[in-house]
Design a protein around this motif. Structure first.
Motif, PDB file in Angstrom:
ATOM      1  N   GLN A  73       0.807  -1.225   0.000  1.00  0.00           N
ATOM      2  CA  GLN A  73       0.000   0.000   0.000  1.00  0.00           C
ATOM      3  C   GLN A  73       0.840   1.274   0.000  1.00  0.00           C
ATOM      4  OE1 GLN A  73       0.065  -2.233   2.512  1.00  0.00           O
ATOM      5  NE2 GLN A  73      -0.248  -1.275   4.520  1.00  0.00           N
ATOM      6  N   TRP A  74       2.164   1.134   0.176  1.00  0.00           N
ATOM      7  CA  TRP A  74       3.055   2.301   0.124  1.00  0.00           C
ATOM      8  C   TRP A  74       3.734   2.437  -1.230  1.00  0.00           C
ATOM      9  CZ3 TRP A  74       5.725   1.157   5.476  1.00  0.00           C
ATOM     10  CH2 TRP A  74       4.821   1.483   6.499  1.00  0.00           C
ATOM     11  N   PHE A 145       7.332  -6.498   2.694  1.00  0.00           N
ATOM     12  CA  PHE A 145       6.697  -5.333   3.293  1.00  0.00           C
ATOM     13  C   PHE A 145       6.801  -5.346   4.814  1.00  0.00           C
ATOM     14  CE2 PHE A 145       2.880  -3.376   5.147  1.00  0.00           C
ATOM     15  CZ  PHE A 145       3.066  -2.076   4.720  1.00  0.00           C
ATOM     16  N   LEU A 146       6.680  -6.516   5.428  1.00  0.00           N
ATOM     17  CA  LEU A 146       6.726  -6.613   6.882  1.00  0.00           C
ATOM     18  C   LEU A 146       8.035  -6.054   7.427  1.00  0.00           C
ATOM     19  CD1 LEU A 146       5.569  -7.572   9.584  1.00  0.00           C
ATOM     20  CD2 LEU A 146       6.606  -9.826   9.128  1.00  0.00           C
ATOM     21  N   HIS A 147       9.151  -6.345   6.747  1.00  0.00           N
ATOM     22  CA  HIS A 147      10.452  -5.843   7.208  1.00  0.00           C
ATOM     23  C   HIS A 147      10.531  -4.314   7.125  1.00  0.00           C
ATOM     24  CE1 HIS A 147      12.569  -9.946   6.358  1.00  0.00           C
ATOM     25  NE2 HIS A 147      11.822  -9.968   7.443  1.00  0.00           N
ATOM     26  N   LEU A 152      10.317   1.102   9.995  1.00  0.00           N
ATOM     27  CA  LEU A 152       9.788   2.462  10.100  1.00  0.00           C
ATOM     28  C   LEU A 152       9.050   2.683  11.421  1.00  0.00           C
ATOM     29  CD1 LEU A 152       8.495   3.090   6.460  1.00  0.00           C
ATOM     30  CD2 LEU A 152      10.698   3.696   7.474  1.00  0.00           C
ATOM     31  N   HIS A 153       8.360   1.668  11.889  1.00  0.00           N
ATOM     32  CA  HIS A 153       7.583   1.827  13.125  1.00  0.00           C
ATOM     33  C   HIS A 153       8.433   1.666  14.385  1.00  0.00           C
ATOM     34  CE1 HIS A 153       3.576   2.419  11.560  1.00  0.00           C
ATOM     35  NE2 HIS A 153       3.730   1.403  10.723  1.00  0.00           N
ATOM     36  N   GLY A 187      18.203  -8.658   4.982  1.00  0.00           N
ATOM     37  CA  GLY A 187      17.249  -8.103   4.025  1.00  0.00           C
ATOM     38  C   GLY A 187      16.423  -6.970   4.611  1.00  0.00           C
ATOM     39  N   ARG A 188      16.984  -6.295   5.623  1.00  0.00           N
ATOM     40  CA  ARG A 188      16.247  -5.233   6.299  1.00  0.00           C
ATOM     41  C   ARG A 188      17.039  -3.930   6.276  1.00  0.00           C
ATOM     42  NH1 ARG A 188      15.467  -9.226  10.622  1.00  0.00           N
ATOM     43  NH2 ARG A 188      16.928  -8.014  11.881  1.00  0.00           N
ATOM     44  N   LEU A 189      16.343  -2.840   6.509  1.00  0.00           N
ATOM     45  CA  LEU A 189      16.970  -1.540   6.731  1.00  0.00           C
ATOM     46  C   LEU A 189      17.162  -1.350   8.230  1.00  0.00           C
ATOM     47  CD1 LEU A 189      14.915   0.720   4.278  1.00  0.00           C
ATOM     48  CD2 LEU A 189      17.306   0.036   4.009  1.00  0.00           C
TER      49      LEU A 189
END
Length: 273
Positions: A73-74, A145-147, A152-153, A187-189
């Motif tokens: 959705q982003w 998307f979950l990562h 961000l949260h 595989g994450r930021l």
């Protein structure tokens, strides 16, 4: 990193990620071996593409699918920046050294910009590279998307972990900048915090000593601690007798490419002395 060309000064009370397109990077040109020095320099330079629809349909389709999986959705938070198209097969058949230099040369190298100010991201430019078959060779962005959503949260958690670590190590806690650091392993930021430790400012140059702290907020723990020394020249560049050919962002700083012509300055001929 926070530098003199940041469009909006960094505000530690309202931190924003600003990591713009950083130029060609290590693949600006393909490094040839000695057998290829006689060849045309243009053989090693990529073709620049500024419009997404100018890329092959297959590459467009795969890139869109990868972004859809990552952003969901982003998806409207990402825009195409540019691409570089390489043709390594033009000389690799005669270039053993170029083939054995441990660099993976993509056929298509795309750059996208992720912007989400509501989630502290002013601009984050990332790469997506493909081979000629359309296989994804590299992406500096979460594939799931979950990562992305978790990163961000979890800013407040990451910032709190970093600050507690800085205080425990008796570093100065003045927040200077915040960025993302992509981890290929997970595989994450991850959140990357810069803390200003010391600064020397003269009319000619500004120098800063900065502590870099990287936090994996999903584990959660500090995974990196390193000191960085940053230096910026303050003397303006004279462009009299020169023409600005182009402008780009390199390593987070605005760079102008200038073509100069010989001029006489302060009564001294350039050929003298």
């Amino acid at each position: 990193m926070n530098g003199p060309y940041r469009p909006v000064p960094f505000d530690p009370e309202a931190p924003m990620v600003y990591q713009p397109h950083a130029g060609n990077g290590s693949f600006g040109r393909i490094q040839p071996g000695p057998e290829a020095y006689w060849k045309n320099e243009g053989d090693y330079l990529p073709e620049l593409v500024n419009k997404f629809d100018q890329l092959p349909i297959k590459i467009q389709t795969i890139a869109k699918q990868v972004l859809a999986d990552s952003l969901q959705q982003w998806a409207d938070k990402v825009t195409f920046h540019s691409a570089q198209v390489y043709s390594p097969e033009r000389f690799f058949k005669d270039e053993m050294l170029a083939q054995s230099n441990y660099r993976l040369i993509p056929n298509y190298r795309l750059w996208f910009i992720f912007s989400f100010p509501e989630m502290r991201v002013q601009e984050y430019c990332f790469e997506m590279s493909f081979d000629k078959l359309g296989q994804v060779l590299k992406i500096d962005f979460p594939r799931f998307f979950l990562h992305l959503e978790q990163t961000l949260h979890h800013y407040e958690l990451a910032q709190r972990l970093a600050l507690n670590y800085v205080k425990a190590q008796r570093y100065k806690p003045g927040l200077f900048d915040v960025e993302f650091q992509y981890s290929e392993d997970s595989g994450r930021l991850n959140w990357k915090f810069y803390y200003l430790q010391n600064e020397v400012d003269t009319p000619e140059r500004n120098q800063k000593w900065i502590r870099i702290i990287i936090v994996d907020s999903l584990m959660p723990l500090v995974i990196y601690d390193q000191e960085l020394r940053a230096s910026w020249g303050k003397t303006p560049v004279r462009v009299e007798g020169g023409t600005v050919v182009s402008e780009t962002i390199r390593h987070g700083k605005k760079v102008q490419v200038v073509r100069f012509t010989n001029t006489v300055k302060d009564g001294i001929d350039p050929g003298e002395g």
